[in-house]
Design a protein around this motif. Structure first.
Motif, PDB file in Angstrom:
ATOM      1  N   MET A 179      -3.244  19.384 -18.159  1.00 49.47           N
ATOM      2  CA  MET A 179      -1.813  19.973 -17.851  1.00 49.47           C
ATOM      3  C   MET A 179      -0.667  19.433 -18.817  1.00 49.47           C
ATOM      4  SD  MET A 179       0.119  19.882 -14.545  1.00 49.47           S
ATOM      5  CE  MET A 179       0.609  18.212 -14.450  1.00 49.47           C
ATOM      6  N   HIS A 180       0.123  20.274 -19.426  1.00 47.79           N
ATOM      7  CA  HIS A 180       1.122  19.740 -20.302  1.00 47.79           C
ATOM      8  C   HIS A 180       2.150  18.920 -19.560  1.00 47.79           C
ATOM      9  CE1 HIS A 180       3.264  19.202 -24.161  1.00 47.79           C
ATOM     10  NE2 HIS A 180       4.240  19.674 -23.503  1.00 47.79           N
ATOM     11  N   LEU A 181       2.482  17.862 -19.911  1.00 48.11           N
ATOM     12  CA  LEU A 181       3.661  17.100 -19.055  1.00 48.11           C
ATOM     13  C   LEU A 181       4.374  16.415 -20.193  1.00 48.11           C
ATOM     14  CD1 LEU A 181       4.766  16.325 -16.298  1.00 48.11           C
ATOM     15  CD2 LEU A 181       3.151  14.235 -16.728  1.00 48.11           C
ATOM     16  N   THR A 182       6.058  16.381 -19.914  1.00 46.28           N
ATOM     17  CA  THR A 182       6.799  15.716 -20.718  1.00 46.28           C
ATOM     18  C   THR A 182       7.517  14.709 -19.895  1.00 46.28           C
ATOM     19  OG1 THR A 182       8.561  17.168 -20.508  1.00 46.28           O
ATOM     20  CG2 THR A 182       6.942  17.738 -22.282  1.00 46.28           C
ATOM     21  N   ARG A 183       8.206  13.887 -20.614  1.00 42.70           N
ATOM     22  CA  ARG A 183       8.851  12.441 -19.933  1.00 42.70           C
ATOM     23  C   ARG A 183      10.069  13.621 -19.307  1.00 42.70           C
ATOM     24  NH1 ARG A 183      13.526  10.767 -21.167  1.00 42.70           N
ATOM     25  NH2 ARG A 183      14.174   8.543 -20.473  1.00 42.70           N
ATOM     26  N   ASP A 184      10.822  14.323 -20.124  1.00 44.91           N
ATOM     27  CA  ASP A 184      12.006  15.308 -19.670  1.00 44.91           C
ATOM     28  C   ASP A 184      11.957  15.729 -18.405  1.00 44.91           C
ATOM     29  OD1 ASP A 184      13.143  14.153 -21.868  1.00 44.91           O
ATOM     30  OD2 ASP A 184      12.970  15.852 -23.154  1.00 44.91           O
ATOM     31  N   GLU A 185      10.691  16.367 -18.068  1.00 48.47           N
ATOM     32  CA  GLU A 185      10.453  17.069 -16.653  1.00 48.47           C
ATOM     33  C   GLU A 185      10.450  15.980 -15.613  1.00 48.47           C
ATOM     34  OE1 GLU A 185       7.498  20.699 -17.575  1.00 48.47           O
ATOM     35  OE2 GLU A 185       6.534  18.612 -18.276  1.00 48.47           O
ATOM     36  N   ILE A 186      10.061  14.759 -15.684  1.00 54.66           N
ATOM     37  CA  ILE A 186      10.336  13.665 -14.895  1.00 54.66           C
ATOM     38  C   ILE A 186      11.534  13.182 -14.836  1.00 54.66           C
ATOM     39  CG2 ILE A 186       9.321  11.452 -14.124  1.00 54.66           C
ATOM     40  CD1 ILE A 186       6.674  12.351 -15.484  1.00 54.66           C
ATOM     41  N   GLN A 187      12.215  13.151 -15.826  1.00 54.30           N
ATOM     42  CA  GLN A 187      13.643  12.463 -15.882  1.00 54.30           C
ATOM     43  C   GLN A 187      14.715  13.209 -15.287  1.00 54.30           C
ATOM     44  OE1 GLN A 187      14.098   9.291 -17.358  1.00 54.30           O
ATOM     45  NE2 GLN A 187      16.033   9.511 -16.150  1.00 54.30           N
ATOM     46  N   VAL A 188      14.337  14.486 -15.019  1.00 53.58           N
ATOM     47  CA  VAL A 188      15.412  15.459 -14.625  1.00 53.58           C
ATOM     48  C   VAL A 188      15.451  15.054 -12.738  1.00 53.58           C
ATOM     49  CG1 VAL A 188      15.554  17.767 -13.605  1.00 53.58           C
ATOM     50  CG2 VAL A 188      15.022  17.497 -15.922  1.00 53.58           C
ATOM     51  N   ASP A 189      14.346  14.992 -12.298  1.00 50.32           N
ATOM     52  CA  ASP A 189      14.543  14.494 -10.957  1.00 50.32           C
ATOM     53  C   ASP A 189      15.051  13.162 -10.630  1.00 50.32           C
ATOM     54  OD1 ASP A 189      13.557  17.008 -10.152  1.00 50.32           O
ATOM     55  OD2 ASP A 189      11.441  16.445  -9.394  1.00 50.32           O
ATOM     56  N   LEU A 190      14.739  12.259 -11.531  1.00 54.22           N
ATOM     57  CA  LEU A 190      15.033  10.843 -11.680  1.00 54.22           C
ATOM     58  C   LEU A 190      16.735  10.829 -11.616  1.00 54.22           C
ATOM     59  CD1 LEU A 190      12.322   8.901 -13.333  1.00 54.22           C
ATOM     60  CD2 LEU A 190      12.935   8.924 -11.016  1.00 54.22           C
ATOM     61  N   ASP A 191      17.309  11.693 -12.564  1.00 52.04           N
ATOM     62  CA  ASP A 191      18.773  11.799 -12.866  1.00 52.04           C
ATOM     63  C   ASP A 191      19.522  12.075 -11.460  1.00 52.04           C
ATOM     64  OD1 ASP A 191      18.341  10.869 -15.380  1.00 52.04           O
ATOM     65  OD2 ASP A 191      18.599  13.087 -16.076  1.00 52.04           O
ATOM     66  N   ARG A 192      18.756  13.128 -10.784  1.00 55.00           N
ATOM     67  CA  ARG A 192      19.437  13.332  -9.424  1.00 55.00           C
ATOM     68  C   ARG A 192      19.440  12.498  -8.395  1.00 55.00           C
ATOM     69  NH1 ARG A 192      16.500  17.845  -7.007  1.00 55.00           N
ATOM     70  NH2 ARG A 192      18.640  18.930  -6.335  1.00 55.00           N
ATOM     71  N   ARG A 193      18.486  11.478  -8.386  1.00 51.81           N
ATOM     72  CA  ARG A 193      18.199  10.413  -7.537  1.00 51.81           C
ATOM     73  C   ARG A 193      19.093   9.078  -7.663  1.00 51.81           C
ATOM     74  NH1 ARG A 193      16.605   5.744  -5.738  1.00 51.81           N
ATOM     75  NH2 ARG A 193      17.447   5.193  -7.792  1.00 51.81           N
ATOM     76  N   ARG A 194      19.240   9.042  -9.198  1.00 58.30           N
ATOM     77  CA  ARG A 194      19.740   7.769  -9.441  1.00 58.30           C
ATOM     78  C   ARG A 194      21.186   7.291  -9.076  1.00 58.30           C
ATOM     79  NH1 ARG A 194      23.806   7.237 -13.370  1.00 58.30           N
ATOM     80  NH2 ARG A 194      24.602   9.308 -14.548  1.00 58.30           N
ATOM     81  N   PRO A 195      21.634   6.027  -9.150  1.00 59.94           N
ATOM     82  CA  PRO A 195      22.918   5.429  -8.648  1.00 59.94           C
ATOM     83  C   PRO A 195      24.105   6.095  -9.512  1.00 59.94           C
ATOM     84  CG  PRO A 195      21.788   3.673  -9.176  1.00 59.94           C
ATOM     85  CD  PRO A 195      20.775   4.826  -9.477  1.00 59.94           C
ATOM     86  N   GLY A 196      25.220   5.733  -8.837  1.00 56.98           N
ATOM     87  CA  GLY A 196      26.412   5.616  -9.858  1.00 56.98           C
ATOM     88  C   GLY A 196      26.804   7.249 -10.267  1.00 56.98           C
TER      89      GLY A 196
END
Length: 430
Positions: A59-76
């Motif tokens: 399965m093709h997977l990129t770091r950016d696909e994971i980062q999208v959800d982390l950006d919605r969770r992050r503080p600040g």
């Protein structure tokens, strides 16, 4: 079965040295059966992360696909979240080929902590006093030691690993059957979202305001309430609703592994979660069976079996029925607040404590991606279990049940049973 003398002696020694006050460290850091995650790291340590096992290969997977959800969770993100300034930039340590193809081997992901301020916890009374309703006291009771700075594993920072793995689960579900997992803030105290269509609302609708409520009018009222509470040094709770669309019928197992039971465990493991409902939940107890039942019909376009209502929340008998899976998760007010409270110290002295550090006045906006992640992880695990048990061999039988659900379609010609008077059937159940 025979036990050796050595084994029996070991058991005897364990019993002799164990008393009501000796507690040993357990596990509890892993979730899932086939699609399995283990999270690690503390809030004020070097970093936090996750090891994911069971991801399909090729399965093709990129770091950016994971980062999208982390950006919605992050503080600040806004004035109603903790001001801790973390980029939460994910590093994929293993499990991918150089061209971004999953190998089927464990995927390890790391997010380094950058903006921890341990002195906020260590240079004041929080060093020795327990925060009321926080995990401080119970962690100390269990382990005999606790990570004072940032709360250690009890911090919501632990959920970074869940959200990172959940992003991969989301991609698998999307590619498998177009499954969408979307959550939103549906209630802040007594202010409830209205006019949210579970069939059509989008992530863009949810993220259009800092509360993460797709109903703009209700979101404005929620924001005013959160601001009012925040300025007083207090905190506030509410409910996150999650909808999973296009989930195929058949996921989940009877009795102990019911889909809603697995979802409840998943969602209740999120920090500050205090309640869970599937479908109509507790409100369903106010109805009669006639009013609560979801009547079946045949969709004239797809020929599939559907339900006219969805009070069951897409799950019946612990198994998905192909309709939207709908769950509600209640979150308590953040326990660390800027107001004086009575508490005790580790050595049993009664004191007063005012919380220090940077904390969310309302966890709900950042809880949205956390709930989405846990629902995605649960459903992809159930999907893999279904494929392992029930789809290992192709069903060659001629008399198959009519397909169920929003994405199912009937193919072929219908064969009706003649002379069956369904309305006259007697059904006896315990």
């Amino acid at each position: 079965m025979k036990f050796s003398t050595i084994t029996l002696s070991a058991v005897a020694m364990l019993c002799a040295t164990t008393n009501a006050f000796s507690l040993t460290m357990g596990t509890g850091n892993s979730f899932g059966r086939v699609f399995r995650i283990s999270t690690w790291g503390e809030s004020h340590g070097g970093g936090v992360g996750v090891t994911l096992d069971g991801c399909p290969p090729r399965m093709h997977l990129t770091r950016d696909e994971i980062q999208v959800d982390l950006d919605r969770r992050r503080p600040g993100q806004s004035r109603i979240t903790t001001p801790r300034n973390e980029a939460d930039s994910v590093e994929i340590m293993s499990g991918l080929s150089p061209d971004g193809t999953t190998l089927g081997t464990p995927i390890a992901m790391l997010v380094r902590n950058k903006d921890q301020r341990s002195q906020d916890y260590l240079d004041n009374d929080m060093n020795v006093a327990y925060r009321p309703s926080h995990a401080d006291a119970t962690y100390d009771a269990k382990y005999g030691v606790r990570a004072i700075a940032g709360g250690g594993r009890s911090s919501a920072r632990e959920t970074i690993g869940r959200v990172a793995a959940g992003a991969i689960a989301r991609k698998i579900l999307t590619e498998y059957n177009g499954i969408e997992i979307l959550a939103y803030v549906s209630k802040v105290q007594d202010i409830e979202a209205e006019n949210v269509d579970h069939d059509t609302f989008t992530m863009e609708d949810v993220d259009s305001n800092m509360v993460r409520c797709p109903d703009e009018a209700s979101a404005a009222k929620m924001l005013d309430r959160i601001d009012e509470i925040r300025k007083s040094g207090n905190s506030i709770g509410g409910i996150v609703t999650c909808v999973a669309r296009n989930v195929p019928a058949g996921l989940g197992s009877p009795v102990f592994d019911k889909l809603e039971a697995d979802l409840a465990k998943a969602c209740m493991s999120i920090p500050a979660a205090k309640g869970f409902e599937s479908g109509d939940g507790f409100e369903g107890t106010l109805l009669t069976g006639k009013d609560h039942n979801d009547e079946f019909y045949i969709d004239p376009e797809s020929g599939a079996t559907r339900t006219r209502t969805n009070r069951s929340g897409g799950i019946q008998g612990g198994i998905s029925n192909g309709e939207n899976v709908v769950v509600h998760v209640a979150f308590k007010p953040t326990s660390t607040i800027g107001q004086m409270q009575k508490t005790v110290t580790r050595d049993g002295q009664e004191v007063e404590l005012r919380g220090k550090g940077r904390h969310d006045p309302c966890v709900l906006p950042r809880a949205v991606p956390m709930v989405e992640a846990m629902v995605a992880l649960t459903i992809v695990d159930a999907l893999m279990m279904q494929n392992a048990q029930c789809e290992l061999f192709k069903d060659e039988s001629l008399e198959k049940p009519n397909p169920m659900g929003t994405t199912a379609r009937f193919e072929g010609e219908r064969v009706h049973t003649e002379g069956a008077d369904v309305s006259a059937q007697r059904i006896d159940e315990e």
